[in-house]
Design a protein around this motif. Sequence first.
Motif, PDB file in Angstrom:
ATOM      1  N   MET A 101       0.862  -1.194   0.000  1.00 34.13           N
ATOM      2  CA  MET A 101       0.000   0.000   0.000  1.00 34.13           C
ATOM      3  C   MET A 101       0.892   1.236   0.000  1.00 34.13           C
ATOM      4  SD  MET A 101      -3.138   0.989   2.543  1.00 34.13           S
ATOM      5  CE  MET A 101      -2.102   0.997   4.008  1.00 34.13           C
ATOM      6  N   GLY A 102       1.068   1.874  -1.146  1.00 28.28           N
ATOM      7  CA  GLY A 102       1.963   3.007  -1.285  1.00 28.28           C
ATOM      8  C   GLY A 102       1.289   4.330  -0.991  1.00 28.28           C
ATOM      9  N   GLN A 103       2.138   5.386  -1.006  1.00 30.40           N
ATOM     10  CA  GLN A 103       1.670   6.766  -0.856  1.00 30.40           C
ATOM     11  C   GLN A 103       0.862   6.983   0.418  1.00 30.40           C
ATOM     12  OE1 GLN A 103      -0.355   7.772  -4.520  1.00 30.40           O
ATOM     13  NE2 GLN A 103       1.553   7.939  -5.654  1.00 30.40           N
ATOM     14  N   THR A 104       1.335   6.398   1.541  1.00 28.50           N
ATOM     15  CA  THR A 104       0.672   6.599   2.822  1.00 28.50           C
ATOM     16  C   THR A 104       1.669   7.205   3.805  1.00 28.50           C
ATOM     17  OG1 THR A 104       1.229   4.372   3.602  1.00 28.50           O
ATOM     18  CG2 THR A 104      -0.881   4.662   2.461  1.00 28.50           C
ATOM     19  N   ILE A 105       1.131   7.880   4.808  1.00 25.27           N
ATOM     20  CA  ILE A 105       1.970   8.457   5.858  1.00 25.27           C
ATOM     21  C   ILE A 105       1.190   8.416   7.166  1.00 25.27           C
ATOM     22  CG2 ILE A 105       1.207  10.776   5.146  1.00 25.27           C
ATOM     23  CD1 ILE A 105       3.874  11.829   6.277  1.00 25.27           C
ATOM     24  N   GLY A 106       1.796   7.859   8.182  1.00 25.94           N
ATOM     25  CA  GLY A 106       1.132   7.742   9.474  1.00 25.94           C
ATOM     26  C   GLY A 106       1.641   8.768  10.466  1.00 25.94           C
ATOM     27  N   ILE A 107       1.008   8.812  11.649  1.00 27.60           N
ATOM     28  CA  ILE A 107       1.377   9.768  12.682  1.00 27.60           C
ATOM     29  C   ILE A 107       2.832   9.577  13.108  1.00 27.60           C
ATOM     30  CG2 ILE A 107       0.958  10.468  15.073  1.00 27.60           C
ATOM     31  CD1 ILE A 107      -1.106  11.526  13.170  1.00 27.60           C
ATOM     32  N   LYS A 108       3.275   8.323  13.191  1.00 25.28           N
ATOM     33  CA  LYS A 108       4.655   8.049  13.591  1.00 25.28           C
ATOM     34  C   LYS A 108       5.634   8.678  12.595  1.00 25.28           C
ATOM     35  CE  LYS A 108       7.783   4.276  14.843  1.00 25.28           C
ATOM     36  NZ  LYS A 108       7.934   2.798  14.977  1.00 25.28           N
ATOM     37  N   ASP A 109       5.348   8.530  11.305  1.00 23.82           N
ATOM     38  CA  ASP A 109       6.201   9.133  10.283  1.00 23.82           C
ATOM     39  C   ASP A 109       6.166  10.657  10.361  1.00 23.82           C
ATOM     40  OD1 ASP A 109       7.083   6.743   9.174  1.00 23.82           O
ATOM     41  OD2 ASP A 109       5.412   6.624   7.764  1.00 23.82           O
ATOM     42  N   MET A 110       4.975  11.195  10.620  1.00 24.30           N
ATOM     43  CA  MET A 110       4.848  12.644  10.730  1.00 24.30           C
ATOM     44  C   MET A 110       5.689  13.188  11.881  1.00 24.30           C
ATOM     45  SD  MET A 110       0.810  13.455  10.083  1.00 24.30           S
ATOM     46  CE  MET A 110      -0.099  12.713   8.736  1.00 24.30           C
ATOM     47  N   ARG A 111       5.630  12.512  13.024  1.00 26.83           N
ATOM     48  CA  ARG A 111       6.384  12.981  14.182  1.00 26.83           C
ATOM     49  C   ARG A 111       7.887  12.903  13.927  1.00 26.83           C
ATOM     50  NH1 ARG A 111       3.004  14.258  18.063  1.00 26.83           N
ATOM     51  NH2 ARG A 111       1.072  13.060  18.403  1.00 26.83           N
ATOM     52  N   ALA A 112       8.315  11.836  13.243  1.00 27.65           N
ATOM     53  CA  ALA A 112       9.729  11.687  12.930  1.00 27.65           C
ATOM     54  C   ALA A 112      10.185  12.785  11.972  1.00 27.65           C
ATOM     55  CB  ALA A 112       9.982  10.301  12.333  1.00 27.65           C
ATOM     56  N   PHE A 113       9.412  13.004  10.925  1.00 27.21           N
ATOM     57  CA  PHE A 113       9.737  14.038   9.937  1.00 27.21           C
ATOM     58  C   PHE A 113       9.766  15.413  10.598  1.00 27.21           C
ATOM     59  CE2 PHE A 113       8.086  17.244   6.960  1.00 27.21           C
ATOM     60  CZ  PHE A 113       9.065  17.201   5.977  1.00 27.21           C
ATOM     61  N   PHE A 114       8.768  15.707  11.428  1.00 24.04           N
ATOM     62  CA  PHE A 114       8.671  16.995  12.112  1.00 24.04           C
ATOM     63  C   PHE A 114       9.874  17.220  13.026  1.00 24.04           C
ATOM     64  CE2 PHE A 114       6.977  19.945  15.333  1.00 24.04           C
ATOM     65  CZ  PHE A 114       6.447  20.921  14.513  1.00 24.04           C
TER      66      PHE A 114
ATOM     67  N   GLU B  96      10.166   6.878  -0.362  1.00 23.68           N
ATOM     68  CA  GLU B  96       9.815   5.866  -1.358  1.00 23.68           C
ATOM     69  C   GLU B  96       8.307   5.709  -1.468  1.00 23.68           C
ATOM     70  OE1 GLU B  96      11.903   2.455   0.035  1.00 23.68           O
ATOM     71  OE2 GLU B  96      13.844   3.078  -0.821  1.00 23.68           O
ATOM     72  N   ASN B  97       7.622   5.731  -0.324  1.00 21.08           N
ATOM     73  CA  ASN B  97       6.158   5.599  -0.341  1.00 21.08           C
ATOM     74  C   ASN B  97       5.486   6.779  -1.033  1.00 21.08           C
ATOM     75  OD1 ASN B  97       6.082   3.123   0.959  1.00 21.08           O
ATOM     76  ND2 ASN B  97       5.850   4.007   3.006  1.00 21.08           N
ATOM     77  N   LEU B  98       6.051   7.975  -0.820  1.00 18.77           N
ATOM     78  CA  LEU B  98       5.449   9.174  -1.391  1.00 18.77           C
ATOM     79  C   LEU B  98       5.954   9.478  -2.803  1.00 18.77           C
ATOM     80  CD1 LEU B  98       5.560  11.537   1.732  1.00 18.77           C
ATOM     81  CD2 LEU B  98       3.602  10.260   0.863  1.00 18.77           C
ATOM     82  N   HIS B  99       7.015   8.764  -3.204  1.00 19.89           N
ATOM     83  CA  HIS B  99       7.607   8.949  -4.536  1.00 19.89           C
ATOM     84  C   HIS B  99       8.138  10.369  -4.741  1.00 19.89           C
ATOM     85  CE1 HIS B  99       6.033   5.007  -5.519  1.00 19.89           C
ATOM     86  NE2 HIS B  99       4.791   5.425  -5.297  1.00 19.89           N
ATOM     87  N   VAL B 100       8.699  10.959  -3.678  1.00 20.40           N
ATOM     88  CA  VAL B 100       9.305  12.284  -3.773  1.00 20.40           C
ATOM     89  C   VAL B 100      10.537  12.343  -2.871  1.00 20.40           C
ATOM     90  CG1 VAL B 100       7.170  13.536  -4.289  1.00 20.40           C
ATOM     91  CG2 VAL B 100       7.860  13.206  -1.907  1.00 20.40           C
ATOM     92  N   LYS B 101      11.421  13.281  -3.148  1.00 21.65           N
ATOM     93  CA  LYS B 101      12.512  13.594  -2.242  1.00 21.65           C
ATOM     94  C   LYS B 101      12.046  14.676  -1.277  1.00 21.65           C
ATOM     95  CE  LYS B 101      16.663  14.314  -3.454  1.00 21.65           C
ATOM     96  NZ  LYS B 101      17.874  14.880  -4.109  1.00 21.65           N
ATOM     97  N   LEU B 102      12.264  14.456  -0.002  1.00 23.44           N
ATOM     98  CA  LEU B 102      11.866  15.426   1.014  1.00 23.44           C
ATOM     99  C   LEU B 102      13.044  16.264   1.498  1.00 23.44           C
ATOM    100  CD1 LEU B 102       9.533  13.118   3.125  1.00 23.44           C
ATOM    101  CD2 LEU B 102       8.836  14.824   1.434  1.00 23.44           C
ATOM    102  N   PHE B 103      14.264  15.711   1.395  1.00 22.00           N
ATOM    103  CA  PHE B 103      15.445  16.385   1.923  1.00 22.00           C
ATOM    104  C   PHE B 103      16.510  16.535   0.837  1.00 22.00           C
ATOM    105  CE2 PHE B 103      13.627  13.740   5.333  1.00 22.00           C
ATOM    106  CZ  PHE B 103      13.275  14.724   6.248  1.00 22.00           C
ATOM    107  N   GLU B 104      17.242  17.620   0.918  1.00 24.73           N
ATOM    108  CA  GLU B 104      18.417  17.796   0.068  1.00 24.73           C
ATOM    109  C   GLU B 104      19.594  17.129   0.766  1.00 24.73           C
ATOM    110  OE1 GLU B 104      18.526  18.930  -2.822  1.00 24.73           O
ATOM    111  OE2 GLU B 104      16.723  20.168  -3.090  1.00 24.73           O
ATOM    112  N   ARG B 105      20.182  16.144   0.159  1.00 25.04           N
ATOM    113  CA  ARG B 105      21.297  15.427   0.763  1.00 25.04           C
ATOM    114  C   ARG B 105      22.599  16.231   0.614  1.00 25.04           C
ATOM    115  NH1 ARG B 105      16.970  12.999   1.718  1.00 25.04           N
ATOM    116  NH2 ARG B 105      16.823  10.742   1.957  1.00 25.04           N
TER     117      ARG B 105
END
Length: 301
Positions: free
Chosen positions: A1-14, A45-54
């Motif tokens: 199940m792709g393109q999903t984001i849960g609360i745990k992922d949100m807290r980590a990203f934040f 990978e789930n969202l199919h986008v880059k979120l951070f500049e490495r």
Amino acid sequence: MGQTIGIKDMRAFFAIVEEGNISHAAQRLGIAQPALSRQMKHLEENLHVKLFERGSRRIRLTEAGQLLYGRVESILGMVDGTVREIKEIGNGSKGVIRIGTITTSGAMILPDLIAEFRKTYPDVTFEIWEAEGARIIELLDSRLIEIAITRTQVDNLAYELLVLPNEPLVMVMNSKNICGAEKETIRLEELKDQQLIIPLRWKTNFIAACQKLDFEPNIICVSDSIVQDLLMVKNNLGAAMIPISSKKLLTDGDLIYKRIVEPEMTTHTVVAWRKNQTLSTACRNFIELFEKIFVQGEISG
């Protein structure tokens, strides 16, 4: 199940964005740095986008990452706000009161108010967010704060309001460059040839008032940082328009304050909270004290 984001992922990203790097975020979250890195990689990978500049020592967000950060801040604010509302319904003797304020109003109001409140509720703690008026309302809508203190226009259909009495606007000037014939007041037309520092929120009305007197004001700086404005006046860069209560922010013999007259110019502070939000008992108690001190005048502020 792709393109999903849960609360745990949100807290980590934040946490990563707030801390500025993955190592500090991992410490804050209590997990290993490699595990957090893998979690973010899976999220991308789930969202199919880059979120951070490495390749940067400090985390830098891509355009997609910036968009996600704004959404996550709002969502987590609503989630955490809902949890707080459920947990803190009680007698109000404990809990955290989250307040957003602009600099001038917060500095003038909150220290005395919190000191008075803690005489009765010593176990209640506070989080204070400081920003410009529009941002404070955004934080209120996101439920990151419960109370907003601002001088901007607030919609009384969406918010409950306490409107404090009007206070005069004054011109503060350096003692080496005093203008105006009177000692305690200054007519607007006497500012015609002066270099002026004007807060953004009053710029439009100030210019319009000057134009009615047939002159264009010489505004050298537009700034909503009242402390910064006072320091610029101290350095003799010009005269600044501020609320009269802001005199307390910088006590200095080099600064002279004159109330603006002909026409008189005033401002007021608004305290707002959402109509559809269940406030914690501690927050309701705080608002009641606020009204007694600053609206009903039962206690000397």
